[in-house]
Write an enzyme that holds these catalytic residues in place. Structure first.
Site, PDB file in Angstrom:
ATOM      1  N   GLU A 422       0.827  -1.215   0.000  1.00 53.41           N
ATOM      2  CA  GLU A 422       0.000   0.000   0.000  1.00 53.41           C
ATOM      3  C   GLU A 422       0.862   1.267   0.000  1.00 53.41           C
ATOM      4  O   GLU A 422       0.589   2.227   0.726  1.00 53.41           O
ATOM      5  CB  GLU A 422      -0.965  -0.008   1.185  1.00 53.41           C
ATOM      6  CG  GLU A 422      -1.959  -1.153   1.129  1.00 53.41           C
ATOM      7  CD  GLU A 422      -2.983  -1.142   2.252  1.00 53.41           C
ATOM      8  OE1 GLU A 422      -2.890  -0.255   3.136  1.00 53.41           O
ATOM      9  OE2 GLU A 422      -3.873  -2.003   2.257  1.00 53.41           O
ATOM     10  N   GLU A 501      -4.107  -9.127   0.454  1.00 54.60           N
ATOM     11  CA  GLU A 501      -4.615  -8.802   1.792  1.00 54.60           C
ATOM     12  C   GLU A 501      -6.129  -8.706   1.718  1.00 54.60           C
ATOM     13  O   GLU A 501      -6.674  -8.023   0.840  1.00 54.60           O
ATOM     14  CB  GLU A 501      -4.013  -7.481   2.291  1.00 54.60           C
ATOM     15  CG  GLU A 501      -4.381  -7.132   3.725  1.00 54.60           C
ATOM     16  CD  GLU A 501      -3.598  -5.914   4.225  1.00 54.60           C
ATOM     17  OE1 GLU A 501      -2.375  -5.871   3.989  1.00 54.60           O
ATOM     18  OE2 GLU A 501      -4.216  -5.013   4.827  1.00 54.60           O
TER      19      GLU A 501
END
Length: 806
Positions: A422, A501
């Site tokens: 991220e 994720e």
């Protein structure tokens, strides 16, 4: 302390001759973790050998000083970092080096120091390593006093906070070794094994060895390697001659054929060993052991993941590095326990969120049969926290990534490299930076390992994401956005996909908010303050509470299970972890994301995955059966049986059928005191589960995960404490302070109860039970005998047990 070197004596048959160890002439490795001194706080002369450190605290490593501190919402790490203190700490160790080691090469190796470490030997500065998760070493040779005392000093600076988005720990929290070699030796992480051909009849094994020559003259060496199977039977051998220039290095390539190879797999994680010995003038100079596995991996754009040609859905979890009450301080048994609990859940893969893991984790994954996504960075050039890794990116990212790949690339468990999580470069308006960094990192990896694909965990799922547009990723990784998975082949034609994720479901063990079919989205938005929720900072364990960016466990798994091109998923998270207590703030200080709580007690969602991810017949019934008379209660069951019939006090409440669309079975009842019984049926199988209304609290009961442990000063027994009624039923809301008494060759090293808002210390001899349970962790010393453990609580019958050390 005198340097106590562990001498490795190995006799290896080699063709007609032998590779034999000679005393003090081959590589020697010492566990360098004992007999350190520690001072919390900064001092100006901590590196000075003349400093009087007699009042410093004596301890053994690994060590995490933060876990010993007090929770405080004003600690600069914030609740996101676990609300525990950071600061500066100094470590010192005095040791002697025998005169006979003059002329050898001596190195100190650190598996990880958090954060920003500086190291001195005898007052001489060796270097700085900002990254708190990377392994590194320094050479001590030229600065040692042989036949005399020496002083190693380490300053650890974790004072600039926040520098992490989760609990980091502080200190020399991983293992340390001292390595002694001759001047001609195998370099740091100096072997690289690949298997370019794997077939039923034969496997080709290539071994690349990097040699160093620290002498001032050239060296002519013979490199002899023997491959051994798991039973220590010789199965292949090779010998190579090489010339190494003075002060230089040399790569040697050796090739082997392994007949009828036994492949490394999840079910049978078979490991071989390559024993390499370096000879000069017929005399052994160094030896090196490389464990490895033979297996094939393949990701397919349409069919997903294949291991040894077999289609396997990756059923993974993300985990942070802390070990609950033990903090960040590495303990191999604690990691092994976590993996055992996950294995019983049906997990077959681990993502090392979001940093290079402890070497012990990878060793255990190799041995226990877990696939691994090895992840390098949470931050690139753009920061997420005020003092995070972005401060060091320009100077250190290349070295840190190289060292991770070099250290880890021989592990058969690793199937993916992840170069980022991220990262904020996803959102660049001028996207050249994100493209450039992705390409650079992928290039670094590919120069060191071409056998595994590269991914990045991205929460920006548009094809316009600079990381995707770079063309450098072998596999596209999505964080969350499960509703976009079905359209992936259209948006990313021909690309391979993994859910890096998923979920971010929230739960407090043993707490249930009804109605259970109403999903709570907490917080409303990631950037919006959260003022709703429960007054006691709990989240429902029905799988009906999630973040706005996430999903319930059931919703994501349904999609991952349906589509073959989705190679697998990594749940956020396997275990609760310290820090990041979404959706709440203080006094919450640990996460709600785990399928398993911080103490290692499974939440109910654990059994959902067990029903979907394992073949052993199982039946789980919840919630508990202690409610107010007449209260509407939703009763759930997770099972892999065909159908379940529910009975309340002997009366049938109806039968439910398990199906692809009905992975959870639900009955709505009105509570009445007594017995709730579920009868699960499948052709050839039947199971019964009962939940009784518990009576008054009556006694304590302790249950150890292992009643016999090693007397090595490291091994652990995890002891669960339960509050029971007279009939042995768990009291589901019991809240008692349990005090522990211990005698014998062991000590208490941690206590916990899994409650995210508990502000009791982890280092104590007492703990309140939460929903009827707590945990005490017992560690052996180095003496054989019996550890007597007693648990006492007011107005309850105490519990006693013996743990044997052998």
């Amino acid at each position: 302390m005198k340097l106590g070197i562990v001498k490795v004596f190995i006799v290896l048959s080699f063709m007609a001759g032998a590779i034999s160890a000679q005393s003090l002439e081959i590589r020697q490795v010492e566990n360098f973790c004992e007999d350190w001194k520690f001072h919390l706080g900064d001092i100006t002369n901590g590196n000075d050998p003349a400093l009087n450190d007699s009042e410093w605290r004596a301890l053994n490593l690994p060590h995490d000083w933060s876990i010993e501190g007090k929770f405080d919402e004003n600690n600069p790490a914030t609740v996101g970092g676990g609300a525990l203190p950071g600061g500066v700490g100094w470590y010192r160790k005095e040791f002697s080096v025998p005169s006979s080691y003059s002329g050898k090469r001596i190195f100190i190796e650190f598996d990880g120091i958090y954060l920003n470490s500086r190291v001195w030997i005898n007052g001489v500065y060796l270097g700085n390593r900002p990254n708190g998760y990377i392994s590194f070493r320094y050479e001590l040779t030229d600065y040692l006093k042989y036949g005399d005392k020496n002083l190693i000093a380490v300053k650890v600076d974790n004072s600039k906070q926040p520098n992490s988005r989760w609990y980091s720990g502080s200190g020399i929290y991983r293992n340390v070794r001292l390595t002694v070699t001759n001047p001609v030796y195998v370099d740091t992480w100096g072997t690289y094994i690949t298997t370019p051909l794997v077939a039923d009849s034969v496997s080709e094994v290539n071994l690349e060895i990097t040699l160093r020559n620290a002498n001032k003259k050239d060296a002519s060496v013979n490199v002899k390697t023997v491959i051994y199977d798991a039973g220590m039977n010789q199965i292949a051998a090779s010998e190579t001659k090489a010339e190494i220039l003075a002060g230089g290095n040399k790569k040697v390539i050796q090739k082997f054929n392994v007949e009828k190879p036994k492949l490394w797999s999840i079910e049978n994680p078979y490991l071989y060993k390559a024993y390499t010995a370096i000879y000069e003038d017929g005399k052994i100079q160094d030896d090196y052991i490389t464990p490895f596995g033979i297996r094939t991996i393949n990701f397919d754009a349409e069919k997903g993941f294949f291991l040894n040609g077999e289609h396997i859905k990756i059923k993974g979890v993300c985990n942070h590095h802390d070990l609950g009450a033990l903090g960040a301080a590495v303990n191999k048994r604690a990691i092994e326990r976590q993996l055992e609990i996950l294995k019983r859940m049906g997990v077959n893969a681990i993502r090392t969120s979001h940093n290079p893991p402890a070497p012990e984790l990878l060793d255990l994954c190799d041995k226990m049969g877990f696939l691994v996504m090895d992840e390098a960075f949470d931050i690139w050039k753009k920061k997420k926290s005020e003092y995070d890794y972005a401060l060091y990116w320009d100077a250190w990212h290349k070295k840190d990534l190289e060292d991770m790949i070099l250290r880890d690339r021989n592990h058969p468990s690793i199937i993916l490299w992840s170069i980022g999580n991220e990262v904020l470069e996803q959102w660049d308006k001028e996207d050249s930076l994100g493209i450039k960094i992705t390409q650079e990192l992928a290039s670094i990896v590919k120069k060191l390992d071409t056998t595994r694909p590269i991914t990045a965990a991205c929460n920006g799922t548009s094809p316009d994401n600079p990381l995707f547009r770079s063309g450098a990723l072998d596999i596209i990784g999505f964080n969350y956005h499960h509703d976009e998975y079905p359209d992936f082949p259209k948006k990313f034609p021909g690309q391979k996909f993994i859910a890096t994720e998923t979920n971010s479901a929230l739960a407090t063990r043993g707490h249930y908010d009804m109605p259970s079919d109403s999903v709570r989205i907490w917080p409303e938005r990631w950037d919006k303050p959260f003022h709703d929720g429960n007054p006691d900072n709990t989240c429902s364990a029905y799988d009906n509470c999630r973040t706005p960016w996430g999903s319930t466990h059931l919703d994501t798994w349904k999609i991952v299970k349906k589509y073959d091109f989705v190679s697998g998923m990594f749940i956020w998270t396997g275990f609760d972890y310290l820090g990041e207590p979404t959706p709440y703030g203080w006094p919450s200080r640990s996460s709600y994301f785990g399928v398993i709580d911080l103490a290692g007690f499974p939440k109910d969602s654990y059994y959902f995955y067990q029903s979907e991810w394992t073949d052993d017949k199982m039946l789980h019934l919840f919630p508990h059966w202690n409610w107010n008379e007449g209260k509407p209660v939703d009763v759930w069951s997770f099972t892999n049986l065909s159908e379940v019939e529910l009975f309340l006090n002997g009366k049938s409440m109806g039968k439910k059928i398990k199906s692809e669309d009905s992975m959870r079975l639900i009955w709505s009842l009105k509570f009445e005191k007594g017995a709730l019984k579920a009868v699960g049926m499948s052709p050839g199988a039947a199971l019964v589960k009962k939940n009784y209304t518990a009576g008054k609290p009556y006694k304590l009961r302790m249950e150890a995960d292992r009643n016999v442990i090693r007397a090595d000063g490291k091994d652990l027994s995890f002891v669960t404490v339960k509050v029971l009624d007279k009939k042995g039923n768990l009291i589901p809301d019991a809240d008692y302070t349990v005090k522990f008494e211990i005698e014998g060759p062991g000590k208490i090293v941690g206590v916990d109860n899994g409650l995210q808002t508990s502000l009791e210390p982890f280092k104590a001899n007492y703990r309140r039970t939460f929903n009827g349970m707590c945990l005490v962790i017992v560690q052996s010393d180095k003496n054989y005998g019996e550890i007597e453990l007693k648990a006492v609580a007011e107005n309850l019958i105490p519990s006693e047990m013996i743990i044997y050390t052998k």
